[in-house]
Write a protein that holds these residues in place. Structure first.
Motif, PDB file in Angstrom:
ATOM      1  N   GLY A 150     -65.287   2.366  15.935  1.00  0.00           N
ATOM      2  CA  GLY A 150     -64.249   1.495  15.307  1.00  0.00           C
ATOM      3  C   GLY A 150     -63.331   0.684  16.129  1.00  0.00           C
ATOM      4  O   GLY A 150     -63.789   0.541  17.413  1.00  0.00           O
ATOM      5  N   ASN A 151     -62.388   0.415  15.918  1.00  0.00           N
ATOM      6  CA  ASN A 151     -61.380  -0.546  16.411  1.00  0.00           C
ATOM      7  C   ASN A 151     -60.595  -0.209  17.535  1.00  0.00           C
ATOM      8  O   ASN A 151     -59.621   0.841  16.974  1.00  0.00           O
ATOM      9  N   HIS A 175     -57.781  -0.675  18.850  1.00  0.00           N
ATOM     10  CA  HIS A 175     -56.532  -1.075  19.000  1.00  0.00           C
ATOM     11  C   HIS A 175     -55.907  -0.642  17.444  1.00  0.00           C
ATOM     12  O   HIS A 175     -54.813  -1.516  16.992  1.00  0.00           O
ATOM     13  N   ALA A 176     -56.656  -0.188  16.720  1.00  0.00           N
ATOM     14  CA  ALA A 176     -56.107   0.458  15.295  1.00  0.00           C
ATOM     15  C   ALA A 176     -54.774   1.278  15.422  1.00  0.00           C
ATOM     16  O   ALA A 176     -54.476   2.097  16.336  1.00  0.00           O
ATOM     17  N   ASP A 177     -53.828   0.983  14.585  1.00  0.00           N
ATOM     18  CA  ASP A 177     -52.475   1.791  14.617  1.00  0.00           C
ATOM     19  C   ASP A 177     -52.530   3.370  14.129  1.00  0.00           C
ATOM     20  O   ASP A 177     -51.998   4.038  14.324  1.00  0.00           O
ATOM     21  N   SER A 178     -54.005   3.415  13.302  1.00  0.00           N
ATOM     22  CA  SER A 178     -54.219   4.686  12.975  1.00  0.00           C
ATOM     23  C   SER A 178     -55.581   4.966  13.330  1.00  0.00           C
ATOM     24  O   SER A 178     -56.445   4.261  13.099  1.00  0.00           O
ATOM     25  N   ILE A 179     -55.947   6.575  13.726  1.00  0.00           N
ATOM     26  CA  ILE A 179     -57.205   6.975  13.949  1.00  0.00           C
ATOM     27  C   ILE A 179     -57.314   8.340  13.529  1.00  0.00           C
ATOM     28  O   ILE A 179     -56.480   9.203  13.207  1.00  0.00           O
ATOM     29  N   TYR A 235     -67.204   6.422  10.427  1.00  0.00           N
ATOM     30  CA  TYR A 235     -66.531   5.165  10.594  1.00  0.00           C
ATOM     31  C   TYR A 235     -67.687   4.326   9.777  1.00  0.00           C
ATOM     32  O   TYR A 235     -66.904   3.278   8.903  1.00  0.00           O
ATOM     33  N   LYS A 264     -62.777   2.903   8.930  1.00  0.00           N
ATOM     34  CA  LYS A 264     -61.630   3.371   9.545  1.00  0.00           C
ATOM     35  C   LYS A 264     -62.116   3.670  10.894  1.00  0.00           C
ATOM     36  O   LYS A 264     -63.175   4.291  11.337  1.00  0.00           O
ATOM     37  N   THR A 265     -61.189   3.732  11.994  1.00  0.00           N
ATOM     38  CA  THR A 265     -61.607   4.135  13.326  1.00  0.00           C
ATOM     39  C   THR A 265     -61.460   5.498  13.510  1.00  0.00           C
ATOM     40  O   THR A 265     -60.489   6.286  13.257  1.00  0.00           O
TER      41      THR A 265
END
Length: 293
Positions: free
Chosen positions: A139-140, A142-146, A159, A164-165
């Motif tokens: 996933g991303n 740079h996501a703020d949630s993992i 994913y 979602k990351t």
């Protein structure tokens, strides 16, 4: 890191994903489009009969194989990749937060001693080396949630189902690598971590002679109502969870637990063990609902 990444990219370009392995992914609830995306990321079948041919092709392309996990010099002095019949299966690529291919796990066609996954490694072989046990990201970065789960393949499937990351930790006690990647991700904007380890963390400890095939000859229980092996398994996962919480606390990251498939007593009902299983069921139900509409 860059050289290893380039060799691995060239490696997956020489391999394909066999139909039997596509079928395994289909059984896990993946659509054809999702399987294609996974192929593009490096999910490919091993090829024991081409172990030397693959190495030769890479050398011909100009790659140096020394220092790349999985490659080694055989007894004849020729470069080879560690593809054998005993570790036949399909590659599960480990991608880093930097967007580099760092390692491969192999999902075995035939599990050995309860092990379903092994690393592509050439430890203890001439000019060979180990790739360690890195945590993979799906996933991303740079996501703020993992979301953190156990297993490279499990994270990728989750994913693909959710967008979602996910972090795929090779083992719940794999602390050093986990802290390292979370530290890097925090610098890239990570704020919230969700613990999604398997629901064994909430398994019932009742002895029902159902832990595995060895239960019939178990000498540990001696008439007790609690299964000692289930307790060890549950404690191991819970210890891994606690370690994740502590790492997040040290890094000032929010950490919350995700659970599913629980009964009224709060314990796991044993229908869906991993987050990928649970997500697959949710996806199937969503598809069925859309079909009816």
């Amino acid at each position: 890191k860059i050289r290893r990444h380039r060799v691995y990219l060239a490696l997956i370009g020489l391999l394909s994903l066999k139909e039997k392995h596509k079928n395994d992914l289909r059984k896990r609830g993946l659509s054809e489009a999702e399987i294609i995306r996974m192929e593009e990321k490096g999910y490919r079948s091993t090829a024991a009969s081409e172990s030397q041919a693959v190495a030769r092709k890479l050398i011909k392309q100009g790659f140096r194989l020394e220092g790349v996990p999985g490659f080694f010099l055989n007894k004849r002095g020729d470069w080879e990749i560690a593809f054998y019949q005993k570790n036949a299966g399909y590659l599960c690529p480990v991608w880093t937060e930097e967007g580099l291919l760092a390692a491969f796990q192999i999902r075995l066609d035939h599990p050995c001693k309860k092990r379903k996954y092994v690393w592509l490694t050439s430890t203890n072989m001439e000019k060979g080396c180990s790739g360690g046990s890195p945590v993979g990201i799906s996933g991303n970065p740079h996501a703020d949630s993992i979301y953190v789960t156990e297993g490279i393949l499990k994270a990728e499937i989750a994913y693909q189902h959710t967008g979602k990351t996910f972090l795929g930790n090779p083992g719940v006690m794999n602390h050093k690598e986990l802290k390292q990647i979370l530290t890097c991700l925090k610098k890239q904007g990570l704020k919230n971590v969700y613990e999604c380890y398997d629901m064994d963390k909430l398994m019932s400890l009742e002895c029902r002679m159902d832990y595995d095939s060895a239960c019939g000859g178990c000498l540990e229980n001696e008439g007790k109502k609690e299964c000692p092996r289930k307790r060890r398994k549950r404690n191991n996962i819970r210890n891994g969870c606690v370690k994740l919480y502590r790492i997040c606390e040290e890094l000032s990251l929010s950490c919350r637990r995700i659970v599913w498939d629980r009964g009224t007593d709060g314990l796991w009902m044993e229908h869906y063990k991993g987050i990928d299983d649970w997500m697959m069921d949710l996806t199937d139900r969503k598809r069925q609902k859309m079909g009816k509409e």
